[in-house]
Design an enzyme around this catalytic site. Structure first.
Site, PDB file in Angstrom:
ATOM      1  N   TYR A 144     -29.884   6.417  -5.943  1.00 54.18           N
ATOM      2  CA  TYR A 144     -30.692   7.205  -5.006  1.00 54.18           C
ATOM      3  C   TYR A 144     -29.910   7.333  -3.708  1.00 54.18           C
ATOM      4  O   TYR A 144     -29.447   6.324  -3.165  1.00 54.18           O
ATOM      5  CB  TYR A 144     -32.028   6.515  -4.763  1.00 54.18           C
ATOM      6  N   ASP A 239     -22.096   5.092  -0.981  1.00 56.23           N
ATOM      7  CA  ASP A 239     -23.380   5.111  -0.286  1.00 56.23           C
ATOM      8  C   ASP A 239     -23.751   3.638  -0.035  1.00 56.23           C
ATOM      9  O   ASP A 239     -24.259   2.967  -0.924  1.00 56.23           O
ATOM     10  CB  ASP A 239     -24.442   5.817  -1.137  1.00 56.23           C
ATOM     11  N   LYS A 267     -30.504   1.746   7.243  1.00 53.01           N
ATOM     12  CA  LYS A 267     -31.190   0.455   7.182  1.00 53.01           C
ATOM     13  C   LYS A 267     -30.653  -0.557   8.209  1.00 53.01           C
ATOM     14  O   LYS A 267     -30.909  -0.416   9.404  1.00 53.01           O
ATOM     15  CB  LYS A 267     -31.131  -0.073   5.737  1.00 53.01           C
TER      16      LYS A 267
END
Ligand code: KE4
Length: 428
Positions: A144, A239, A267
């Site tokens: 994702y 990523d 994050k």
């Protein structure tokens, strides 16, 4: 556990917010029941609107590496707020956090801050296409990279939970440029590259997958990806929205000694405020506007409050020599405890773990890609999730997510968690 207040708040929220949530994974659709409404959090604990306390293993889906309401972050944001919240002008603190990030992460010269991991990955793909002048990308089923159109093709995380891998609204024109590979299957990648010679701009990967549960790369997989990209003028994009500044100060590039061409962050880099970033060597980053032709922008990119939170977070990580080892030891301890508790009750399971990322799969087979992750027994997972919740342990409400260990967790918290696993295992 009583959840009356959360239930009432959820009903009210559903009238004015689609599904009552601002991000689908929070809606408990994969596990059933009513989402818990958080009221406050401190260290390893979350307190809900009904006054229940939970040991938190989601930690805002990764940012809270040092625990909730980490004092240096809170103080930095309060101080910054008093001087104004946003200017739409460059500020010194953006340079400060950029310099620190560049000093911590291997193989990057420049970094651009944005407002989410989605924005970071979306911009990285545009940069790769602009730099290579090629259109296609390879992503991996179950990975994702946020919700931009190019990625909602067999995406992980919430997209899997909803069983609608190819989201409506993504046009065929977009989907045709996204090729799908199997995680940890290098022959599959080679076949795709050979079938699309000179058309692939980038391969984007979660170098340690976290959105189909936690799935580490097989031995040599990342190294082979690197070789394929170097030999075919393809940019390798890591990523590291989830793994960056978590699995090592320099992320997976440092942990595995494999260099990406572009790295994406989110994050942890924002310390709990909205921050994403993408970074690369000058040769690539100087293609970004305004110095180069690849356009990308954002009203709140580099927002001073978010930068203050991120800078406090990265400073703490950079200075704490024992942090990564403490996180690894706590996660290993939890892993051993969970395995012992489930084995004692003959519950078929697999635990995947690397650094401070861990996931429990109710499957006897090794979980090495999306297909094997999807074979986990979801009914068992649902029972496990609610059993743990009722014992005051808050894990991700989906089998396609990772538990995030924070340094705020004590061994007493871990023992309480392991004891809860053992209790819940009796009813699985
Ligand atoms: P955001 O746009 O949600 O900040 O980041 C997207 C993203 C990109 N890359 C990776 C590896 C990610 O894990 C994420 C976001 N992770 C999910 C949880 N697995 C976010 C939770 C949510 O969607 O609410």
């Amino acid at each position: 556990m009583l959840y009356q207040r959360s239930s009432a708040l959820f009903k009210e929220a559903e009238n004015v917010i689609p599904g009552g949530v601002n991000s689908p994974v929070r809606a408990f659709k994969a596990v059933g029941g009513t989402p818990i409404f958080a009221k406050s959090a401190k260290g390893a604990y979350i307190y809900d609107e009904d006054g229940n306390r939970f040991i938190d293993y989601i930690n805002s889906w990764g940012p809270m590496l040092l625990g909730h309401a980490y004092p240096p972050v809170v103080e930095a944001v309060i101080e910054k707020t008093k001087a104004g919240t946003s200017f739409g002008m460059p500020t010194a603190i953006e340079t400060e956090i950029a310099k620190l990030a560049v000093s911590m992460v291997p193989n990057i010269d420049k970094i651009r801050f944005v407002n989410s991991g989605t924005e970071a990955c979306m911009s990285a793909i545009r940069l790769a296409r602009g730099y290579t002048k090629k259109d296609k990308i390879i992503k991996f089923a179950g990975c994702y990279h946020g919700h931009s159109d190019s990625f909602l093709i067999a995406a992980g995380s919430g997209a899997v939970t909803f069983g609608t891998p190819n989201s409506p609204g993504v046009t065929q024109g977009t989907a045709k440029d996204t090729l799908l590979a199997r995680y940890n299957d290098i022959d599959n990648v080679k076949a795709l590259v050979n079938a699309n010679k000179n058309e692939i701009a980038a391969i984007i990967i979660e170098p340690v997958a976290g959105n189909m549960g936690c799935i580490p790369p097989a031995e040599g997989f990342l190294e082979e990806l690197r070789i394929i990209c170097s030999n075919n003028d393809i940019l390798l994009i890591f990523d590291e929205v989830m793994t960056g500044f978590r699995l090592a100060k320099g992320g997976v590039q440092e942990l595995k000694g494999v260099n990406a061409d572009i790295v994406c962050f989110g994050k942890v880099v924002g310390g709990g405020l909205p921050v994403g970033a993408f970074a690369a060597k000058n040769e690539i980053m100087n293609h970004m506007a305004p110095v180069g032709p690849v356009y990308q922008a954002g009203t709140l990119s580099g927002n001073p409050l978010a930068m203050a939170a991120g800078l406090a977070m990265l400073n703490a990580i950079a200075k704490d020599k024992g942090l990564m080892n403490r996180l690894e030891e706590k996660t290993k301890y939890l892993h051993n405890g969970i395995t012992e508790a489930l084995n004692k009750n003959n519950v078929a399971h697999t635990v995947n773990r690397i650094g401070s990322m861990i996931s429990v799969h109710f499957s006897e087979q090794p979980v090495v890609d999306f297909e094997s992750a999807a074979k986990g027994n979801n009914d068992t997972f649902k029972k496990f999730f609610h059993g743990m919740l009722n014992k005051g342990i808050y894990i991700a409400p989906s089998a396609f997510e990772t538990w995030f260990i924070t340094d705020a967790l004590t061994y007493q918290d871990l023992n309480e968690t392991i004891a809860a696993v053992e209790e819940v295992a009796k009813s699985l």
